[in-house]
Design an enzyme around this catalytic site. Structure first.
Site, PDB file in Angstrom:
ATOM      1  N   PHE A 182       0.857  -1.189   0.000  1.00  0.00           N
ATOM      2  CA  PHE A 182       0.000   0.000   0.000  1.00  0.00           C
ATOM      3  C   PHE A 182       0.888   1.233   0.000  1.00  0.00           C
ATOM      4  O   PHE A 182       1.618   1.483   0.951  1.00  0.00           O
ATOM      5  CB  PHE A 182      -0.965   0.058   1.190  1.00  0.00           C
TER       6      PHE A 182
ATOM      7  N   ASP B 284       9.400   3.017   1.865  1.00  0.00           N
ATOM      8  CA  ASP B 284       8.230   3.827   2.172  1.00  0.00           C
ATOM      9  C   ASP B 284       7.988   3.736   3.678  1.00  0.00           C
ATOM     10  O   ASP B 284       7.407   2.775   4.169  1.00  0.00           O
ATOM     11  CB  ASP B 284       7.024   3.329   1.367  1.00  0.00           C
TER      12      ASP B 284
ATOM     13  N   LYS C  44       2.609  11.574   6.963  1.00  0.00           N
ATOM     14  CA  LYS C  44       1.763  11.361   8.148  1.00  0.00           C
ATOM     15  C   LYS C  44       2.254  12.096   9.399  1.00  0.00           C
ATOM     16  O   LYS C  44       1.995  13.281   9.563  1.00  0.00           O
ATOM     17  CB  LYS C  44       1.631   9.860   8.413  1.00  0.00           C
TER      18      LYS C  44
HETATM   19  C1  LIG Z   1       3.020   2.971   3.588  1.00  0.00           C
HETATM   20  C2  LIG Z   1       2.142   4.066   3.062  1.00  0.00           C
HETATM   21  N1  LIG Z   1       2.524   4.757   1.985  1.00  0.00           N
HETATM   22  C3  LIG Z   1       1.769   5.742   1.485  1.00  0.00           C
HETATM   23  C4  LIG Z   1       0.557   6.076   2.051  1.00  0.00           C
HETATM   24  C5  LIG Z   1      -0.273   7.163   1.428  1.00  0.00           C
HETATM   25  O1  LIG Z   1      -0.312   8.303   2.217  1.00  0.00           O
HETATM   26  P1  LIG Z   1      -1.436   9.409   1.965  1.00  0.00           P
HETATM   27  O2  LIG Z   1      -2.729   8.807   2.387  1.00  0.00           O
HETATM   28  O3  LIG Z   1      -1.023  10.576   2.835  1.00  0.00           O
HETATM   29  O4  LIG Z   1      -1.409   9.751   0.508  1.00  0.00           O
HETATM   30  C6  LIG Z   1       0.111   5.370   3.169  1.00  0.00           C
HETATM   31  C7  LIG Z   1      -1.189   5.691   3.791  1.00  0.00           C
HETATM   32  O5  LIG Z   1      -1.771   4.928   4.520  1.00  0.00           O
HETATM   33  C8  LIG Z   1       0.915   4.334   3.689  1.00  0.00           C
HETATM   34  O6  LIG Z   1       0.543   3.616   4.756  1.00  0.00           O
END
Ligand SMILES: Cc1ncc(COP(=O)(O)O)c(C=O)c1O
Length: 399
Positions: free
Chosen positions: A141, A226, A255
């Protein structure tokens, strides 16, 4: 109808139906707690998907935000502002990064990294134009934009949104040999979550990332971690990569970079990768704005100065022990690292969502993920007594 039913009905009538929230309407937050419109208090065990690591409405972040909001909020990057350089400096000192690119949402940070490593692949690695490949993992994700969902393996996230962006190779998560086999001359990068959060807190086998790091170095492949969810203390370290003693070439954070006050994300890297981006090739009106920078600076400061990362480690271990001590025949697995925890229920338990509603009735908010798993990720300021209370509510709910 009371206020919350009215608000829910209005949301359902006017809002796009792209979320299925628990029906609790929150109006206030402080530390680990949130309150609904009827005044009922809950322990937040989701922390807005780990964006509120510092606790709700942290007074020092709030003060920084209010102060900056009264002075200067947005200049765009057409001009400079007096906060960005400080954020760069503080992030660089904290993480050892040489180059930083600020964005807003997590997905934007991911997109930025994809653009940068593709360009790096063509200009530095010498991959033929249009041939760059990026290795990603099944059940990933990384956000909701088109390029990102193009390499999602979740049918809900992907189906119906084509045509898809090419250039991604999906391999199983945690399988170093599959990783080795997927590398070819056109591989510019690997994009991986240190722990797969949305997939249900999936922790790869020990040694996986050490091997991935070795393979990336040996093959001149950029390792992008990530850490948008795992980063900034969530797993008991500043970055989850530290658990394996490795360093990514590119790290994505978001976040909790703002403590939940404001969308702030960043791409952290060495000079070579972000160095390929020249004026006019990438940007965002709000990326790096002074309000975001002031908020992020305060969010990082309280995270480190108030011992939140250490607390995540000790309280995480304590929470995990507590979850493991629960004797229940519907629990299939308990796992976690730091305060990123999950309880996977047996399929016969009938789905995790009903247990989330039962927990809500007991004053604990948690979110089901992938039908059978409940995630527990409270703010990093949680105390031992609050963990004890949480464990007793969870125990009563699932036994
Ligand atoms: C590992 C990871 N990458 C990217 C994102 C995407 O972030 P955003 O919702 O701020 O676009 C998330 C969101 O849950 C995430 O958990």
């Amino acid at each position: 109808m009371n206020t919350s039913s009215n608000l829910i009905a209005t949301e359902q009538r006017l809002g796009a139906n792209n979320y299925k929230p628990l029906d609790v309407v929150l109006t206030r937050g402080e530390g680990v707690h949130v309150w609904d419109t009827d005044g009922k208090r809950y322990l937040d065990c989701l922390s807005a998907y780990s964006a509120v690591n510092q606790g709700h409405c942290h007074p020092k972040i709030l003060a920084a935000m209010v102060e900056q909001a009264g002075r200067l909020t947005l200049t765009s990057r057409a001009f400079r502002n007096d906060q960005l350089a400080y954020l760069y400096e503080e992030l660089a000192a904290l993480t050892g990064s040489h180059k930083i690119l600020p964005m807003n949402s997590g997905a934007e940070a991911v997109e930025t990294a994809i653009k940068a490593v593709r360009k790096w692949g063509y200009e530095v690695k010498g991959v033929p134009e249009g041939q760059a490949e990026i290795i990603v993992c099944a059940n990933n994700f990384h956000g909701r934009t088109l390029s990102i969902i193009s390499f999602s393996t979740d049918p809900d996230a992907r189906t119906g949104f084509g045509p898809y962006t090419p250039g991604f190779r999906v391999i199983p998560f945690g399988d170093a040999e599959a990783f080795a086999a997927a590398i070819n001359a056109n591989t510019v990068a690997a994009l991986i979550e240190p722990i797969q959060g949305e997939a249900g807190v999936i922790i790869p086998p020990a040694g996986y990332f050490t091997r991935v790091r070795e393979l990336c170095t040996a093959n001149n492949v950029t390792l992008i971690l990530d850490e948008i969810q795992t980063g900034l203390g969530r797993t008991g370290k500043l970055l989850a990569e530290e658990h394996e003693g490795i360093e990514a070439d590119v790290t994505l954070i978001g976040k909790a970079l703002s403590g939940g006050f404001y969308p702030v994300s960043a791409v952290l890297s060495n000079s070579e990768v972000l160095g390929v981006l020249k004026p006019g090739q990438h940007g965002s009106t709000f990326g790096g704005n002074p309000l975001a920078c002031a908020v992020a600076r305060a969010a990082l400061k309280v995270l480190t100065e108030e011992g939140m990362i250490e607390n995540a480690e000790t309280m995480g271990d304590y929470f995990l022990d507590g979850l493991r001590s629960i004797r229940s025949n519907i629990v299939k697995d308990v796992r976690g690292r730091g305060l990123m925890l999950a309880v996977e229920l047996e399929p016969e338990a009938g789905g995790a969502r009903q247990y989330c509603y039962a927990l809500k009735d007991r004053g604990l908010l948690a979110k089901d993920t992938h039908d059978h798993t409940i995630r527990f990720a409270p703010p990093l300021v949680i105390t031992r007594e609050q963990v004890d209370w949480a464990i007793s509510q969870i125990e009563r709910t699932i036994t």
